[in-house]
Design an enzyme around this catalytic site. Structure first.
Site, PDB file in Angstrom:
ATOM      1  N   GLY A   1       6.195  22.810  40.211  1.00  0.00           N
ATOM      2  CA  GLY A   1       5.573  23.403  41.388  1.00  0.00           C
ATOM      3  C   GLY A   1       6.045  22.795  42.696  1.00  0.00           C
ATOM      4  O   GLY A   1       6.399  23.515  43.636  1.00  0.00           O
ATOM      5  N   SER A   2       6.064  21.468  42.773  1.00  0.00           N
ATOM      6  CA  SER A   2       6.405  20.822  44.056  1.00  0.00           C
ATOM      7  C   SER A   2       7.813  21.195  44.493  1.00  0.00           C
ATOM      8  O   SER A   2       8.051  21.485  45.674  1.00  0.00           O
ATOM      9  CB  SER A   2       6.286  19.299  43.931  1.00  0.00           C
TER      10      SER A   2
ATOM     11  N   GLN B   1      -1.513  27.642  39.963  1.00  0.00           N
ATOM     12  CA  GLN B   1      -2.737  27.684  39.147  1.00  0.00           C
ATOM     13  C   GLN B   1      -3.032  29.096  38.627  1.00  0.00           C
ATOM     14  O   GLN B   1      -3.952  29.283  37.841  1.00  0.00           O
ATOM     15  CB  GLN B   1      -3.948  27.186  39.956  1.00  0.00           C
TER      16      GLN B   1
ATOM     17  N   GLY C   1       5.486  25.275  34.700  1.00  0.00           N
ATOM     18  CA  GLY C   1       5.249  25.488  33.269  1.00  0.00           C
ATOM     19  C   GLY C   1       4.060  24.740  32.706  1.00  0.00           C
ATOM     20  O   GLY C   1       3.338  25.255  31.849  1.00  0.00           O
ATOM     21  N   HIS C   2       3.819  23.510  33.196  1.00  0.00           N
ATOM     22  CA  HIS C   2       2.817  22.676  32.524  1.00  0.00           C
ATOM     23  C   HIS C   2       1.382  23.106  32.776  1.00  0.00           C
ATOM     24  O   HIS C   2       0.464  22.598  32.139  1.00  0.00           O
ATOM     25  CB  HIS C   2       3.012  21.199  32.885  1.00  0.00           C
TER      26      HIS C   2
ATOM     27  N   THR D   1      22.475  20.592  36.044  1.00  0.00           N
ATOM     28  CA  THR D   1      22.599  21.188  34.707  1.00  0.00           C
ATOM     29  C   THR D   1      21.241  21.739  34.265  1.00  0.00           C
ATOM     30  O   THR D   1      20.226  21.037  34.329  1.00  0.00           O
ATOM     31  CB  THR D   1      23.117  20.122  33.711  1.00  0.00           C
TER      32      THR D   1
ATOM     33  N   CYS E   1      -3.421  15.359  41.625  1.00  0.00           N
ATOM     34  CA  CYS E   1      -2.205  14.992  42.346  1.00  0.00           C
ATOM     35  C   CYS E   1      -2.486  14.177  43.595  1.00  0.00           C
ATOM     36  O   CYS E   1      -1.575  13.670  44.216  1.00  0.00           O
ATOM     37  CB  CYS E   1      -1.435  16.259  42.732  1.00  0.00           C
TER      38      CYS E   1
HETATM   39  C1  LIG Z   1      -1.859  24.656  43.314  1.00  0.00           C
HETATM   40  C2  LIG Z   1      -0.796  23.651  42.985  1.00  0.00           C
HETATM   41  N1  LIG Z   1       0.364  23.674  43.629  1.00  0.00           N
HETATM   42  C3  LIG Z   1       1.353  22.818  43.358  1.00  0.00           C
HETATM   43  C4  LIG Z   1       1.208  21.833  42.410  1.00  0.00           C
HETATM   44  C5  LIG Z   1       2.332  20.898  42.131  1.00  0.00           C
HETATM   45  O1  LIG Z   1       2.931  21.235  40.913  1.00  0.00           O
HETATM   46  P1  LIG Z   1       3.800  20.148  40.096  1.00  0.00           P
HETATM   47  O2  LIG Z   1       2.869  19.041  39.745  1.00  0.00           O
HETATM   48  O3  LIG Z   1       4.304  20.917  38.912  1.00  0.00           O
HETATM   49  O4  LIG Z   1       4.893  19.709  40.996  1.00  0.00           O
HETATM   50  C6  LIG Z   1      -0.003  21.752  41.711  1.00  0.00           C
HETATM   51  C7  LIG Z   1      -0.231  20.670  40.715  1.00  0.00           C
HETATM   52  O5  LIG Z   1      -1.329  20.233  40.521  1.00  0.00           O
HETATM   53  C8  LIG Z   1      -1.031  22.682  41.999  1.00  0.00           C
HETATM   54  O6  LIG Z   1      -2.204  22.651  41.364  1.00  0.00           O
END
Ligand SMILES: Cc1ncc(COP(=O)(O)O)c(C=O)c1O
Length: 398
Positions: free
Chosen positions: A79-80, A185, A206-207, A243, A342
């Site tokens: 996500g980030s 989410q 994915g997670h 890669t 996070c």
């Molecule tokens: C709404 C949202 N955006 C972004 C992220 C960041 O994703 P990642 O931890 O896969 O980088 C999260 C992770 O908790 C999230 O809940």
């Protein structure tokens, strides 16, 4: 309840919004692909061709499940990274102007926005109401030039609110402004048909849907210019060098397939919502517990179906430390969260709850539960009693 190294950690896992446990089918799919497609997809020999074919198969299947074209899907690490690629990569093709975000974004969006500010962009943060829903009048006031980019968290990770994407997207389109949505989410829990959404860029990981960690995707509408932020071998059509993680892509694909099956069973909504709603009814009978974010019993469409967030207070009405409660609940065998997994360091008050208008202490009293198909109603049977015990223990102190 600290596990021995290597021993499986037990307990009832209710922290799906931080990370969901990978589905056994996902692990199987990854192992099978890794065994035969371990080569570098850029290599010209048979090992490379096998990997390239497996990667493209995963891309086509993921794209079909997300309603986008294969060339609109860029695999990332999560996500980030997707959020950074969306905002920085789109902004590089625009004249610096104004970026709008909401006051309840994930820190990754705040970080990407700060990077754009250093490159001459103005940042405007739009308020939300007590339930975490965007103030559409504020959007109306700020969407005109020099606004060129909007980024919005579709499903809020801490309080579960689902933004009115159709209204936001329609307004951005009328103003000719690019819209990125953080759907980290949402994907896997609600149907996502990119072709039908009024958005230009969409991030996922994915997670959060029982796929592997270390892979995500950015969907980029055809015709939206995007400059890669990681240079090198020019993979992913020059939009993300490095890669490609072929087995992870296969795992993400399998997770999306499983989610699609579940959403069909639930007529378009994650079926775990029913379990969540039954638990919510029981929890709200306990003293000292209040819901934060939209009430799924009254506005199910305004809340993530696998998400529940509460504020906890003592019998006397004083707010509690959500973090202490989380530790106590783990001693009772339940893995929950005090909010966003996070966020780190600093004040225990959640900036998201503060943005909803809660005071400093109340904003440190949040508890978040995330649900998934690995749970059965029997797993949740003892939770209200455990929560009440934990609450009384925290009140007494260590
Ligand atoms: C709404 C949202 N955006 C972004 C992220 C960041 O994703 P990642 O931890 O896969 O980088 C999260 C992770 O908790 C999230 O809940």
């Amino acid at each position: 309840m600290s596990p021995r190294p290597g021993a499986p950690v037990r307990g009832v896992y209710l922290d799906a919004c931080a990370t969901a446990p990978p589905a056994p089918e996902v692990l199987e799919a990854m192992a099978a692909v890794q065994a035969v497609a371990w080569g570098n997809p850029s290599s010209l020999h048979g090992h490379g061709l096998a990997a390239a074919e497996a990667l493209e198969r995963a891309r086509w299947r993921c794209a079909a499940l997300l309603g986008c074209r294969p060339e609109e899907l860029v695999f990332t690490s999560g996500g980030s990274e997707s959020i950074h690629l969306a905002l920085l990569g789109a902004a590089e093709n625009l004249r610096p102007g104004r970026l709008l975000i909401s006051s309840v974004e994930h820190p990754a969006t705040a970080a990407a926005a700060a990077a754009l500010e250093r490159r001459g962009w103005q940042l405007q943060t739009l308020p939300v109401d007590r339930e975490g829903l965007l103030d559409l009048e504020a959007l109306e006031r700020w969407v005109e030039p020099p606004t060129r980019l909007v980024s919005l968290i579709w499903g809020q990770s801490e309080v579960g609110s689902l933004q009115p994407l159709d209204a936001v997207g329609a307004r951005c389109r009328r103003a000719g402004v690019l819209l990125h949505v953080d759907a980290v989410q949402v994907v896997g829990h609600l149907p996502v048909d990119f072709a039908a959404l009024p958005v230009d860029l969409l991030s996922l990981a994915g997670h959060k849907l029982q796929g592997p960690r270390g892979i995500g995707a950015l969907l980029v509408r055809s015709g939206v210019p995007l400059t890669g932020q990681i240079g090198g071998g020019g993979q992913e059509a020059g939009r993300r060098s490095g890669t490609e993680p072929v087995a992870l892509a296969a795992g993400l694909c399998r997770a999306l397939e499983l989610a699609d099956e579940r959403l069909r069973q639930g007529a378009g909504r994650d079926p775990v919502a029913a379990m969540r709603d039954a638990l919510l009814a029981r929890l709200l009978e306990l003293p000292g517990l209040r819901l934060s974010g939209p009430d799924p019993r009254h506005v199910p469409e305004a809340r993530l179906p696998h998400h529940l967030s509460l504020l906890v207070s003592s019998a006397a009405g004083g707010p509690f430390s959500g973090r202490q409660l989380v530790r106590r609940l783990w001693q009772e065998g339940y893995a929950v969260s005090s909010g966003s997994a996070c966020s780190s360091g600093g004040s225990p008050a959640s900036p998201v709850l503060r943005a909803l208008g809660y005071g400093e202490q109340e904003a440190a009293s949040g508890l978040r539960l995330g649900f998934g198909p690995w749970l059965s109603p029997a797993d949740l049977e003892g939770l209200p009693d455990a929560l009440e015990r934990a609450r009384q223990q925290v009140a007494v102190g260590p």
